[in-house]
Write an enzyme that holds these catalytic residues in place. Structure first.
Site, PDB file in Angstrom:
ATOM      1  CG  ASP A 234       3.687  37.269  -1.009  1.00 29.56           C
ATOM      2  OD1 ASP A 234       4.708  36.592  -0.835  1.00 29.56           O
ATOM      3  OD2 ASP A 234       3.706  38.439  -1.431  1.00 29.56           O
TER       4      ASP A 234
ATOM      5  CG  HIS B 136       7.947  37.992  -0.572  1.00 31.31           C
ATOM      6  ND1 HIS B 136       6.770  38.382  -1.135  1.00 31.31           N
ATOM      7  CD2 HIS B 136       8.927  38.707  -1.196  1.00 31.31           C
ATOM      8  CE1 HIS B 136       6.999  39.296  -2.063  1.00 31.31           C
ATOM      9  NE2 HIS B 136       8.309  39.505  -2.112  1.00 31.31           N
TER      10      HIS B 136
ATOM     11  CG  ASN C  33       1.667  47.796  18.083  1.00 32.77           C
ATOM     12  OD1 ASN C  33       2.714  48.262  17.646  1.00 32.77           O
ATOM     13  ND2 ASN C  33       1.204  46.605  17.712  1.00 32.77           N
TER      14      ASN C  33
ATOM     15  CG  ASN D  15      12.406  43.761  -8.068  1.00 30.76           C
ATOM     16  OD1 ASN D  15      11.824  44.833  -7.984  1.00 30.76           O
ATOM     17  ND2 ASN D  15      12.279  42.803  -7.180  1.00 30.76           N
TER      18      ASN D  15
ATOM     19  CE1 TYR E 192      -2.213  40.698 -19.121  1.00 32.97           C
ATOM     20  CE2 TYR E 192      -2.318  39.775 -16.910  1.00 32.97           C
ATOM     21  CZ  TYR E 192      -2.073  39.618 -18.265  1.00 32.97           C
ATOM     22  OH  TYR E 192      -1.717  38.393 -18.768  1.00 32.97           O
TER      23      TYR E 192
ATOM     24  CB  SER F 206       8.043  42.579  -3.287  1.00 35.57           C
ATOM     25  OG  SER F 206       7.854  41.539  -4.192  1.00 35.57           O
TER      26      SER F 206
END
Length: 843
Positions: free
Chosen positions: A506, A561, A574, A652, A666, A721
């Site tokens: 990323d 991102h 936490n 998207n 793939y 994403s």
């Protein structure tokens, strides 16, 4: 002071010689109250006056016989009367009466310190009693003997006062503050007539309507409203109403058609006005009386409430109406459940009016017979706009069939105006049907949403050869994504991603984020910062991973991102922030795109190989593009052969297939392609669909996902994403439970346990995922659908590149982040989204 106080020019030599009237003697304590001495102090004040002007001593004052226990002077008394009052002879209710009156002291002594109160009453007779109406009172100052004073005051006549003849009674010294010589002459009377407030009287004095009108069209009504009463309507206007009646009498059964407002009117005035009234197309044709009613809401009190109506006759003719029917329906004779049903149909309007801008929604059903009822299966609808009279429109639709649809013979029914939005000439000719045979799905695959929503609890249980894990309470709130895919059920069994490395290819990762820092992988074979490739892997000082965009070891995220993706995978468990799906897994930062979002497909391919060679068992790729690149394909295959599972965003673009989107396409052979759903398991509008080619396409939460962003902050993003790291987290849980799983085994387990699979647990339903609060309908974040705007593609063969969505140059071999658009319009996909982020470079 004394009532007979001396003037300043008094002659003291004559004071004692003046003969004293009998009533001036002052009483001693044995005498009755008919005599008065104001106070001993007043006596002393009087003696002081004497001393000031004559120098006489107290003994001399005693010789005057003003004060003595044995020789007393009788005191005089005041006598208050009202001898004049200038009130009007008539008045109206709700009016205020201002008037003057004269009060006189006709007694022989001053009133002292107060003249008392004069009170005023309204009475039906000359006798004041408890039945009379109190109006007001007025205070009078001290009044010397024989003096009079003109006073003024006012009173208000209440609206609830009965009209008629009254007396205004004025009573001096109402509360008996003054002791008078005559207590029976305090009342003065004057006659007054109370009249009704002048009222308006509204009438429709003129009315003009056309002789003929058409239902479904507008009608202009011209009219005059007049106030023929004596009073104004004040601030009130008149809401004038219009009705249609079959006779000359207005009743509650008549048809109200509209209203028009006119403003306040003075007595004797009129107003001309026009009303623009819509005649509903459902009004039966025929001759009517059109009534105009002044003051239709009865807000104005009028002197005559029976003369507000006026009417004219009018003939209502039928409105032109559309008449929609399906004249042709073409569909394949056989279709497989889970795949798209492609239909072509002809919609005809045989009526004499257009459908207008709202058009018609043609709905499709599967039925066991030719009649639509509650037992039939609703499929989809297609909208058609502005279908003009006597025209036909040929439409096409691709209808997704559920993979759970039972096989068998059906009637495919198309219904024009399926939502009954239009008033048609004929409401009984909207349907058309054809026969169709449905072949059941053997594996549950759907061209719409692939194998459906991932189920972490069932997947991990199946990897271990166990029954599905039992449900646990939802976390709720911003952790809805974990609840939806049943991650807490896996945590309850002790599987949290421990020992699993997940590579995030990323924009990099903010490894210093408080919710990520303890879960960031570092290269154990590398000494940080010594300038040496300690582990001989070809990368110097790759202690925190590698940057294949800049060819250096800086893997920090200057965008956001990659950090957001990482928090969904392995945010630390936490008491703050977010909890990742595999919250004990380690994140390997592999930076393949720059801080502005650009990079090359070669860099992505190198990043995949680096991750696989350095121990990553899961490789998250929330990116993609339209180029089928051999180097990238080989890298995906290489990683799978090394035991790494590649997880790829479906894209998207809102496309009907993922097969044109790489590397997700793939997934026909390696890894998992991931589509996005919202918290109610509805497919996100922006998410590419699975398509007709069978591939390992599974859905996960990708709408309004809350996660980490750089600098210890958090934000809510949407896109495939955001769905992809949910899937990566689930696979990390599977591998932490059973580390020997191969790519093929992971794919098989996920496919067989996801929502659409025939072998999936029947508890995998939306009601099992969401709390009652979450189950409530919420407004979609997406405010539009695909438009007719097409993307502009330009070719650049010098470098096959990857770009973050929203770059101004769209390259044919482009890859993008699969994060939903942030601007109002996405030039690439034609989808309109609601903005969730602040970075304006991204769409």
């Amino acid at each position: 002071m004394f009532d007979n106080a001396l003037p300043l020019d008094i002659n003291p030599s004559t004071l004692a010689l003046e003969p004293q009237p009998a009533n001036s003697l002052l009483p001693d304590s044995r005498m009755n109250s008919d005599f008065i001495l104001n106070s001993i102090s007043e006596q002393k004040n009087f003696e002081t006056i004497l001393e000031q002007f004559t120098g006489l001593s107290n003994s001399l004052a005693q010789q005057t016989q003003l004060v003595s226990n044995d020789s007393l002077i009788q005191a005089g008394k005041p006598d208050l009367v009202i001898n004049k009052m200038t009130t009007p002879t008539s008045a109206t209710v709700t009016s205020t009466i201002n008037f003057n009156y004269t009060i006189k002291n006709q007694g022989t002594a001053s009133t002292g310190w107060s003249g008392g109160y004069t009170s005023f009453y309204l009475s039906k007779n000359l006798t004041l009693d408890n039945s009379d109406i109190y109006l007001t009172d007025d205070y009078s100052d001290t009044l010397a003997a024989g003096a009079s004073r003109s006073e003024s005051t006012y009173f208000y006549l209440s609206s609830d006062l009965a009209i008629g003849n009254y007396y205004i009674l004025a009573k001096a010294d109402e509360y008996n503050y003054v002791e008078e010589s005559n207590e029976s002459n305090n009342i003065f009377a004057k006659a007054i007539t109370i009249q009704e407030l002048p009222k308006p009287d509204l009438v429709i004095s003129d009315l003009t309507v056309p002789s003929d009108a058409v239902g479904g069209d507008y009608l202009t009504i011209d009219y005059t409203i007049a106030n023929q009463g004596l009073g104004s309507t004040d601030w009130n206007g008149s809401n004038n109403k219009f009705y249609l009646s079959t006779d000359a009498t207005l009743t509650n059964s008549d048809i109200y058609i509209g209203s028009d407002y006119t403003y306040s009117m003075e007595a004797g005035t009129s107003q001309n006005s026009s009303a623009y009234i819509y005649l509903d197309e459902t009004i039966t044709t025929g001759t009517y009386y059109l009534f105009a009613q002044a003051d239709g809401d009865k807000y104005i009190a009028e002197s005559n409430e029976t003369n507000n109506l006026r009417y004219k006759t009018i003939n209502i003719t039928e409105a032109p109406k559309p008449d929609l029917l399906i004249t042709k329906l073409v569909a394949p004779q056989t279709v497989t459940a889970g795949y798209s049903l492609d239909v072509t149909f002809t919609l005809r309007n045989k009526g004499d009016a257009s459908t207008g801008w709202y058009g018609s929604d043609t709905k499709f059903y599967l039925s066991q017979d030719t009649v639509i009822d509650a037992n039939d299966t609703y499929l989809d609808q297609v909208s058609s706009y502005y279908v003009d009279p006597d025209t036909s429109s040929t439409e096409k639709a691709s209808i997704a069939l559920s993979s759970k649809l039972a096989g068998g013979n059906y009637y495919l029914i198309a219904k024009a105006d399926g939502n009954n939005d239009l008033v048609e000439k004929n409401e009984n000719n909207n349907t058309f049907y054809t026969s169709i045979q449905v072949t059941p799905s053997l594996d549950g695959y759907s061209s719409f949403n692939g194998y459906g929503l991932v189920d972490a609890a069932e997947a991990v249980a199946k990897a271990l050869g166990q029954n599905p894990f039992p449900s646990v309470p939802n976390l709720g709130g911003k952790n809805w994504g974990a609840d939806l895919i049943k991650a807490p059920e896996v945590w309850a069994k002790g599987y949290t991603g421990n020992g699993i490395i997940v590579a995030v290819l990323d924009t990099g990762v903010d490894r210093n984020h408080a919710d990520l820092s303890s879960n960031i992988w570092h290269n154990p074979g590398e000494i940080n910062g010594n300038g040496i490739d300690d582990d001989n892997n070809g990368f110097v000082d790759d202690y925190w991973g590698w940057n294949f965009n800049g060819n250096n070891n800086n893997t920090m995220d200057g965008h956001s991102h990659g950090t957001h993706v990482s928090g969904t995978i392995a945010g630390v468990k936490n008491d703050f922030g977010v909890t990742g799906i595999a919250y004990n897994a380690k994140i390997m930062p592999v930076k393949v795109l720059s801080d502005s979002g650009s990079g090359s497909d070669r860099g992505v391919a190198k990043g995949i190989r680096y991750a696989a060679d350095n121990g990553a068992r899961v490789i998250n790729m929330s990116l993609g593009g339209g180029n089928n690149n051999a180097e990238l394909r080989a890298a995906v295959e290489y990683a799978s052969s090394k035991g790494a599972i590649v997880v790829m965003a479906a894209g998207n673009d809102g496309d009907s297939t993922t097969m044109g989107h790489y590397p997700a396409a793939y997934a026909t052979q390696w890894g998992i392609a991931v589509g996005a759903v919202d918290k109610r398991n509805n497919m996100a509008d922006f998410s590419n669909r699975a398509g007709g080619t069978n591939l390992a396409y599974i859905t996960a939460p990708g709408v309004d996902v809350y996660s980490t962003v750089p600098n210890n902050k958090y934000d809510t993003y949407s896109g495939t994403s955001m769905a992809t790291p949910h899937m990566a987290g689930v696979i990390a849980l599977m591998l932490s439970a059973k580390g020997t799983l191969t790519d093929a085994q992971v794919r098989s387990i996920l496919i067989s346990t996801s929502e659409n699979s025939p072998t999936a647990s029947q508890t995998n339903s939306l009601s099992a995922f969401l709390s009652p609060v979450d189950m409530e309908l919420t407004q979609s974040q997406f405010t539009g659908a695909a438009t007719n705007t097409q993307p502009t593609w330009t070719r650049n063969d010098s470098e096959k590149s990857i770009f973050i969505t929203g770059e101004t140059v769209h390259i044919s071999s482009q890859y993008e982040y699969e994060q939903a658009s942030l601007t109002s319009f996405d030039q690439l996909t034609g989808l309109v989204f609601q903005s969730q982020l602040t970075n304006k470079e991204i769409i």
